[in-house]
Design an enzyme around this catalytic site. Structure first.
Site, PDB file in Angstrom:
ATOM      1  CD  GLU A  74      63.759 -43.513 -26.112  1.00  0.00           C
ATOM      2  OE1 GLU A  74      63.538 -42.404 -26.641  1.00  0.00           O
ATOM      3  OE2 GLU A  74      64.815 -44.151 -26.284  1.00  0.00           O
TER       4      GLU A  74
ATOM      5  CG  HIS B 286      68.412 -40.933 -23.820  1.00  0.00           C
ATOM      6  ND1 HIS B 286      68.127 -40.892 -25.171  1.00  0.00           N
ATOM      7  CD2 HIS B 286      69.553 -40.200 -23.669  1.00  0.00           C
ATOM      8  CE1 HIS B 286      69.040 -40.185 -25.795  1.00  0.00           C
ATOM      9  NE2 HIS B 286      69.918 -39.751 -24.908  1.00  0.00           N
TER      10      HIS B 286
ATOM     11  CG  HIS C 136      84.225 -46.996 -37.384  1.00  0.00           C
ATOM     12  ND1 HIS C 136      84.304 -45.641 -37.134  1.00  0.00           N
ATOM     13  CD2 HIS C 136      84.190 -47.588 -36.152  1.00  0.00           C
ATOM     14  CE1 HIS C 136      84.299 -45.423 -35.837  1.00  0.00           C
ATOM     15  NE2 HIS C 136      84.246 -46.583 -35.220  1.00  0.00           N
TER      16      HIS C 136
ATOM     17  CG  HIS D  83      84.503 -47.810 -29.073  1.00  0.00           C
ATOM     18  ND1 HIS D  83      85.828 -47.456 -29.181  1.00  0.00           N
ATOM     19  CD2 HIS D  83      84.012 -47.783 -30.342  1.00  0.00           C
ATOM     20  CE1 HIS D  83      86.135 -47.228 -30.445  1.00  0.00           C
ATOM     21  NE2 HIS D  83      85.050 -47.411 -31.169  1.00  0.00           N
TER      22      HIS D  83
END
Length: 351
Positions: free
Chosen positions: A78, A81, A255, A313
């Site tokens: 975290e 990031h 989706h 992806h």
């Protein structure tokens, strides 16, 4: 002499905008990895981690938040990031600082876009804070993903505009208007990215077994109302999701339908405008990227969402944004070669 060759300042803004595009893509990927590794709440506060600028030891974390478990690996994910996001903000500030002098000397400098980029990063920082304080509320997580990809597209668009200006192309030349098909494709892309963020933030990536059906059925067991209920309460932790299986299945199917609509738009775009030689390679790239992204989505379902494939992806989504942005840029500013004539010349209009 070209401006980029005459001034170190031009070379610096060109490099900063290009590197910023790549760094923003990295921030998006690291954010996706953080979410996929269930590390979004690795630090329960913001901007620090358990009240410290660096990940503390277990004793400090326990003293700060005795009711919360501490996992150093997730906390570092975290904070890593956040550090990358802070570096991106610094890069945008440097870009604005270097561009401040250039805008005074050169007409047409994209100063508004530069300021818009800073504003978008400020909003992104707020979403980053809300992601933690609202405990992975899906609405905020989805908007945070869309914001990251939007910032990346803004960095890229700024770089393209700077390159055009530095190459000495006419400032007063007007771009071609975006047609309805272009607008529909861009809208389909935004909606599909939002659906992807909603799928991920609600942990619906493997809600359906099999493809193209969902758990051996089509529509009988889908709870669309609950799956797309956009006013979920703020308060509980949304780590691992709060929706029941039928709602998550509806999100997954939504989706898939969005992917089909986007692919249809891309194919129509390639068929309609691929006749222009200058547009052909860029549209082919966008269509190929869209097909590859769809294949990755199917593979994620069939292989039960392995981490590396899920990250690929997300990278495919970023590549799709870049490829379509490049194609849109080429459409807006086509080549001025002599072969460009007839109805294409009449397409130049003021926007």
């Amino acid at each position: 002499m070209r401006l980029s060759q005459a001034s170190p300042a031009w070379r610096s803004v060109l490099r900063l905008s290009l590197v910023g595009t790549g760094l923003c893509a990295l921030v998006v990927l690291v954010g996706a990895a953080t979410r996929l590794m269930d590390a979004g709440l690795g630090c329960p506060d913001w901007p620090g981690c358990y009240g410290a600028p660096l990940v503390p030891d277990a004793d400090h974390a326990l003293a700060h938040s005795p009711h919360l478990p501490f996992e150093a690996t997730k906390a570092w994910m975290e904070m890593g990031h956040r550090y990358l996001a802070a570096a991106l903000v610094i890069m945008a500030l440097l870009l604005a600082w270097r561009g401040l002098g250039l805008r005074r000397r050169h007409d047409g400098y994209p100063w508004r876009l530069t300021l818009g980029l800073l504003a978008a990063l400020a909003v992104q920082g707020a979403f980053g804070a809300f992601t933690v304080t609202f405990k992975l509320w899906p609405q905020v997580v989805t908007l945070h993903l869309l914001g990251g990809l939007s910032v990346m597209a803004m960095f890229l668009w700024l770089h393209l505009r700077l390159r055009r200006l530095a190459a000495g192309e006419p400032v007063l030349q007007r771009p071609r208007r975006m047609t309805m098909l272009w607008r529909a494709t861009l809208l389909a892309l935004v909606l599909q990215l939002a659906l992807g963020g909603w799928t991920s933030s609600n942990y619906a990536g493997i809600a359906c077994q099999g493809f193209p059906s969902c758990n051996g059925r089509w529509v009988e067991s889908l709870d669309w109302g609950e799956g797309f209920h956009l006013t979920q309460a703020v308060g509980p932790s949304y780590l691992y999701g709060q929706l029941h299986a039928e709602a998550r299945s509806a999100i997954q199917v939504g989706h898939r339908l969005g992917a089909g609509a986007l692919l249809a738009c891309l194919l129509m775009l390639g068929w309609r405008y691929g006749r222009e030689r200058a547009m052909r390679p860029w549209l082919a790239l966008a269509v190929a990227t869209g097909l590859g992204q769809a294949a990755l989505g199917v593979a994620n379902v069939l292989l039960w969402l392995p981490l590396w494939l899920a990250l690929l992806h997300t990278a495919g989504a970023a590549c799709l944004v870049v490829s379509l942005a490049l194609a849109a840029w080429r459409w807006r500013w086509p080549s001025l070669a002599p072969a460009t004539s007839g109805r294409h010349d009449r397409a130049w209009v003021r926007v």
